[in-house]
Structure formats: structure tokens, C-alpha cells
Design a protein around this motif. Structure first.
Motif, mmCIF file in Angstrom:
data_model
loop_
_atom_site.group_PDB
_atom_site.id
_atom_site.type_symbol
_atom_site.label_atom_id
_atom_site.label_comp_id
_atom_site.label_asym_id
_atom_site.label_seq_id
_atom_site.Cartn_x
_atom_site.Cartn_y
_atom_site.Cartn_z
ATOM 1 N N TYR A 204 -88.550 -3.673 -65.762
ATOM 2 C CA TYR A 204 -89.069 -4.373 -66.935
ATOM 3 C C TYR A 204 -88.367 -5.722 -67.014
ATOM 4 N N ILE A 248 -95.744 -4.567 -71.954
ATOM 5 C CA ILE A 248 -95.675 -3.476 -72.917
ATOM 6 C C ILE A 248 -95.588 -4.083 -74.310
ATOM 7 N N LYS A 254 -102.028 -0.658 -71.359
ATOM 8 C CA LYS A 254 -101.728 0.761 -71.172
ATOM 9 C C LYS A 254 -100.877 1.003 -69.921
ATOM 10 N N VAL A 257 -97.111 0.535 -70.592
ATOM 11 C CA VAL A 257 -96.566 1.582 -71.467
ATOM 12 C C VAL A 257 -96.438 2.906 -70.712
ATOM 13 N N GLU A 258 -97.477 3.277 -69.968
ATOM 14 C CA GLU A 258 -97.450 4.552 -69.246
ATOM 15 C C GLU A 258 -96.410 4.545 -68.129
ATOM 16 N N ASP A 261 -93.086 5.239 -69.729
ATOM 17 C CA ASP A 261 -92.991 6.646 -70.156
ATOM 18 C C ASP A 261 -92.770 7.579 -68.966
ATOM 19 N N PHE A 278 -91.075 1.088 -78.291
ATOM 20 C CA PHE A 278 -91.675 1.076 -76.960
ATOM 21 C C PHE A 278 -90.658 1.413 -75.862
ATOM 22 N N TYR A 279 -89.423 1.693 -76.221
ATOM 23 C CA TYR A 279 -88.421 2.097 -75.246
ATOM 24 C C TYR A 279 -88.412 3.616 -75.099
ATOM 25 N N PRO A 534 -101.856 -1.067 -76.873
ATOM 26 C CA PRO A 534 -102.095 -0.240 -75.696
ATOM 27 C C PRO A 534 -102.176 1.250 -75.993
ATOM 28 N N LYS A 535 -101.498 1.703 -77.034
ATOM 29 C CA LYS A 535 -101.575 3.098 -77.468
ATOM 30 C C LYS A 535 -101.926 3.114 -78.950
#
Length: 570
Positions: A204, A248, A254, A257-258, A261, A278-279, A534-535
């Protein structure tokens, strides 16, 4: 002997400054007279906030020193927002903040205020010139702090001090040393052990990785890791990067973000992105930053190391084992492709009378020059820039991502146009941002700054309206009664176009971009446009549904139908 005003101007020129943005008057008259006699170019604005934003825009894009100067009291206070925005962007700006004559200090004299209390909270340097013989020394310290630390430096000068004589007999000068900073070997060994043991890694990258793209790509290749990035890093992470998977955060996509995760380790490089939600969990996060106070500032981290991104990766690579399982990377790439396809779908038009801002931005992306410079107002235009403009390695982008101000775009574009008169400079302005600092359209004409202003005219403070709706509230006090901006531009001596039908957009935009000098393109875009994160959380859906119910009860059923059709049924 030389006057303090002359010494300050000379020191700024020697530090590399080319322009000073401001409005003349009372306590800086002797300073501006010294500017008149020098090679420093004075740029006369109509509002100091616009001048501060313009100076910050110029300094951000060039990396070189830019100057602002303000009169005591109201003049300097008008600079405040522009200076805070510029400081948060790391733009090297020196503000010459004048004060009343020394004989009146502390006596409640008209326009007197304590400049230090205002600016010391957000500057890299803030100091008075207390004696004529300090003039060069203080100015040099301010310039050096702005250039080496990245941010705004403030030199406070009483108006009568500018007239004082000084021997100026010591050769104070600005130094800009370069260095490489990296963690010690034991920390690098521990990091390598953690990364080697991890099944999946996602990188990131933030603004601190600006000069380290080759190292980032090499690290991604070694770890078979996708690279997500912050919004500010778009222009240098995305181009020609097979490991890029987007952003993100609430403005992100998306895939990013995915990928965070799904990672066993999230390696944060040159960023402490603000939004904690978002972390992932603490033990998954490793953060590398050259500022030790940034480690763990936004979210708890399992490991924190201090170093420059490029130098740290250079020292780390030989310690890492090659990862051959690319399933994590390929899954992220696949989702990134879907995200891009989704953005393209958003830009398709089915009803020419209802112009979507995504369609406008895709058209701009296609017609704008390969090396265009783009600025965007905080709010919806910022989203359209980040999601729908192509970063190709030649283009540059700036928007208000840290300070979140309105009305930043076209003043920052003024600074870019002053620095790069041969490049296409485009401001993506909201109608709210444009009308907040509309007076400096006159500066574009007077100073011959060829900025092209695109106005997303939706008749509202659109981003605020969206926030209210997502919280389940009826949108309140967001409507705007706007003029015909094309006609307004013409009154100000600029060229102007207005578009109300999608079929007319491409032709008008091509003419607008090709016009000599500054020009305005006023596009009536759809007001009911949601910026989807995104989510989408269940609570957001419930809140938007609650807005729908309230709006129907309030007699606004047609608006709810439009919201559903244009954002959920497209």
C-alpha cells in the motif's frame, strides 16, 4: 547598506523563488516596491485565499519555492485557508505576513493581530524579523525550512521594519542537502522474516513513495504482491504498472479493499492513510515512513520502521525469497479489471438530456492533452478525477485530499499555469467551489493565465447533499441558484461555452480546450448522483432507504425515482 525589504526579496530570489502572489497595500508597500525593482514577479489576485492556493499549486507541481505577501490584519487572515491547504500538500511556500508598526504593537491598533498564534500551528517555520540585521538570516531559514521539510514557512515583518537599513554583511544562504534514510539491519532482517513467512502480501503506497516506483515494482515482483495506493499517489503509481490495483478508502475501488482484506501482511510504504476503518488488524500491518511520528498514527501497527521508501526497499530486496504463487495477485488484478469496466459503464449515456458527470470526465480524459495538468475541487469533482482520468506518466493531478477545502481547483490551476505556460492546465470545478472564489476569474484575464475551467454545474453542493442522504437525512440548504457561467466568463473577458445536452458535449469541449487563453465550459450535469464507496455497508443502504421514505413523505417521490434509476438501476 540595504533596506530590509530589498534584502528579503533578494534572499527569496536566491532561494529560487520566481513569483509572489498577493494584494498590495499599507504595511507591505515598501516590500512590493522592492519586488517592483527586482526579478521577482508580482501576481496580483483579487482575493488572498486564491493567491495562497495558487502559490501552493505552483509550489506543489514544481517543488520550488513560491512566495505570498499579505498586509496586516485582514490581508494576512485571508491567506489562512490557502496556506493551510498548501502546507498540508507539502508545498514549499513562504508567506511574508506583515504587521502594524512596532510603535503600535500591543496597543489594540486597527488591524493588529498576533500572526504567530495563527500560523505556528500549521507551518514548518514561523518567526518575526525582530532586528534589521536578521532580515536575510530569517528569510533564508524560512526558505530552507519550506524547501527541505515541505510546507509553508511564515516570516512576520512589522510594516516599518521594511524601511530599516541593514549592513547585510553575512552571506546566509539556503542549503538543500539530499540523504538516504533506512532502518538498521536488525529491523530489516525482522521485516524480511515476516514477509518471507507470509502467504500473501499487499503493498500500500502513498505520497512518500513518489520517487520510488522502480523499487516498488521490484518489491511487488519479488513478493507476487498487488500494489494498492492512496488517492494522492495516483499519478505516479498507476502508469505502466502491472501490479497496480487502484485505491482503497471511501473514494477507492473494490480490488484495493479486497486485496488488503485477503493479505497476511499489509505493507504500508510512505503513507499513514487517514481512515482507520479501511485497515486490517494490527498484526497484519507493517508501516515504513521517514517520519517516526507517523508510525501507528492512523491505526495500530504490528511493526513500524523509519526510512525512505526507495532506500529501504533497496536494502530489503536481497533479504527476501521469491514468491511464486501468484493467485493473490491475479485475483486482485481480475477485480481491478472489473472495477475499471464498472467505471466505464458509469460513463455511458442513455438520455442526452441527463448528463452524468462520469460521462463528462471520460470525454475530458479522451480529449485532454497527454501531458495535461488537472486540479479538482474538493467534493464530487475530486471523485471524478480520481476514478475517471487516466494517469499516463505525463499528466499531473492535484486536489484537496488532506485539507478538504472548497474552491481550491481553479486557484491551484492558476499557479500551475503560471509555472507551465506551454502545458494544458484544466480545473475541474464544482459550481459551489467556483462561486466561492469567483472574483479571481478576473485574475486569469489580467495575468494572462490560460486555465481551462470545466464547471460541473448541478445546482447544488452535491457532495454534501450525498452525505446528508447517506445519513438518512433530508438534504437541506444545498441548492444553488447559479448564473450562466459561460456568459459570466465572457463578461470577465474569457471565452465561454455552455452545454445542456450530452450530444453537444464533445464539440464544445474540443473548442474549449483549443481556445487561446483562459476559457470556461459550463456543463449542466445530473444533480442526483451518488458517489458509491468500494464496499457498501448495510447501514448505508438503510440510511439511504430512510432518506427515500422521508423524501416521499415530503412530496419528493420523483427525486427518489431519479436517485434509484440513475445510481442503482443503471
Amino acid at each position: 547598506m540595504a533596506k530590509v525589504a530589498e534584502i528579503v526579496v533578494d534572499a527569496l530570489l536566491e532561494a529560487g523563488a520566481k513569483r509572489c502572489w498577493g494584494i498590495v497595500g499599507d504595511t507591505i508597500n515598501h516590500f512590493t516596491d522592492a519586488v517592483r525593482k527586482s526579478d521577482l514577479c508580482w501576481v496580483h489576485v483579487r482575493h488572498e485565499e486564491a493567491g495562497g492556493l495558487a502559490a501552493g499549486g505552483e509550489a506543489y507541481f514544481t517543488g520550488e519555492l513560491v512566495v505570498c505577501a499579505g498586509t496586516c490584519g485582514p490581508g494576512t487572515l485571508h491567506f489562512v485557508n490557502g496556506m493551510f491547504e498548501s502546507h498540508r500538500n507539502g508545498a514549499p511556500v513562504v508567506l511574508i505576513a506583515s504587521d502594524v508598526a512596532r510603535a503600535e504593537t500591543g496597543l489594540g491598533f486597527p488591524q493588529e493581530l498576533d500572526q504567530r498564534k495563527i500560523y505556528e500551528q500549521y507551518s514548518v517555520f514561523c518567526e518575526y524579523i525582530s532586528h534589521p540585521d536578521q532580515a536575510r538570516r530569517i528569510t533564508v531559514q524560512a526558505a530552507q525550512a519550506a524547501l527541505t521539510k515541505g510546507g509553508v514557512a511564515v516570516v512576520i515583518v512589522n510594516g516599518d521594519m521594511f524601511e530599516e537599513d541593514s549592513k547585510d554583511d553575512l552571506p546566509w544562504s539556503v542549503h538543500r542537502p539530499k540523504s538516504h534514510l533506512r532502518p538498521v539491519d536488525a529491523e530489516l532482517d525482522a521485516l524480511a522474516e515476516k514477509l518471507n513467512a507470509a502467504g500473501t502480501v499487499t503493498l500500500y503506497a502513498g505520497i512518500g513513495a513518489r520517487d520510488a516506483k522502480p523499487q516498488l515494482v521490484a518489491l511487488a515482483q519479488k513478493l507476487a504482491a498487488p500494489i494498492a495506493h492512496t488517492s494522492r499517489s495516483k499519478e505516479f503509481i498507476e502508469p505502466d504498472n502491472p501490479y497496480n490495483i487502484g485505491m482503497i478508502g471511501i473514494l477507492g475501488n473494490k480490488a484495493g479493499v479486497e486485496a488488503i482484506d485477503a493479505a497476511d501482511v499489509m505493507l504500508c510504504l510512505g503513507t499513514d492513510f487517514a481512515y482507520t476503518q479501511f485497515y486490517p488488524g494490527q498484526e497484519k500491518i507493517v508501516q515504513i515512513d521517514r517520519d517516526p511520528t507517523h508510525i501507528g498514527r492512523r491505526a495500530p501497527v504490528g511493526m513500524g520502521l523509519v526510512g525512505d521508501v526507495g532506500a529501504t526497499i533497496d536494502a530489503l530486496l536481497d533479504r527476501l525469497k521469491q514468491k511464486n504463487d501468484k493467485s493473490h495477485l491475479e485475483a486482485a488484478r481480475k477485480q481491478w479489471k472489473k472495477d475499471l469496466d464498472g467505471y466505464a459503464d458509469e460513463a455511458e449515456e442513455s438520455d442526452p438530456s441527463l448528463i452524468h458527470p462520469q460521462f463528462v470526465t471520460h470525454t475530458l480524459d479522451r480529449l485532454a492533452a497527454p501531458d495535461a495538468i488537472f486540479t479538482a475541487d474538493g467534493g464530487s469533482p475530486m471523485v471524478w478525477l480520481l476514478r475517471h482520468l487516466t494517469a499516463n506518466g505525463q499528466r499531473n493531478f492535484l486536489t484537496s485530499l488532506l485539507h478538504g477545502t472548497m474552491a481550491n481547483a481553479y486557484p491551484q490551476a492558476m499557479g500551475a499555469a503560471a509555472a507551465y505556460p506551454d502545458r494544458q492546465v484544466i480545473s475541474m470545478s464544482g459550481d459551489g467551489g467556483m462561486t466561492m472564489l469567483m472574483g479571481d476569474l478576473l485574475t486569469l484575464k489580467q495575468e494572462k493565465l490560460p486555465v481551462k475551467i470545466l464547471i460541473y454545474n448541478n445546482g447544488s453542493l452535491g457532495f454534501v447533499e450525498m452525505e446528508q442522504r447517506v445519513e438518512g437525512l433530508l438534504d437541506s440548504y444545498t441548492g444553488l441558484e447559479n448564473p450562466d457561467f459561460a456568459k459570466l466568463a465572457e463578461v470577465c473577458g474569457l471565452k465561454g461555452w455552455r452545454v445542456e445536452n450530452a450530444d453537444d458535449l464533445e464539440g464544445a469541449m474540443a473548442e474549449w480546450l483549443a481556445a487561446d487563453g483562459p476559457a470556461v465550459l459550463d456543463v449542466r450535469v445530473n444533480r442526483v448522483e451518488l458517489v458509491m464507496p468500494p464496499k457498501v455497508e448495510a447501514g448505508q443502504v438503510a440510511s439511504t432507504a430512510l432518506f427515500g421514505m422521508k423524501a416521499v413523505l415530503d412530496g419528493r417521490a420523483r427525486e427518489v425515482i431519479s436517485l434509484l434509476r440513475d445510481n442503482f438501476l443503471r
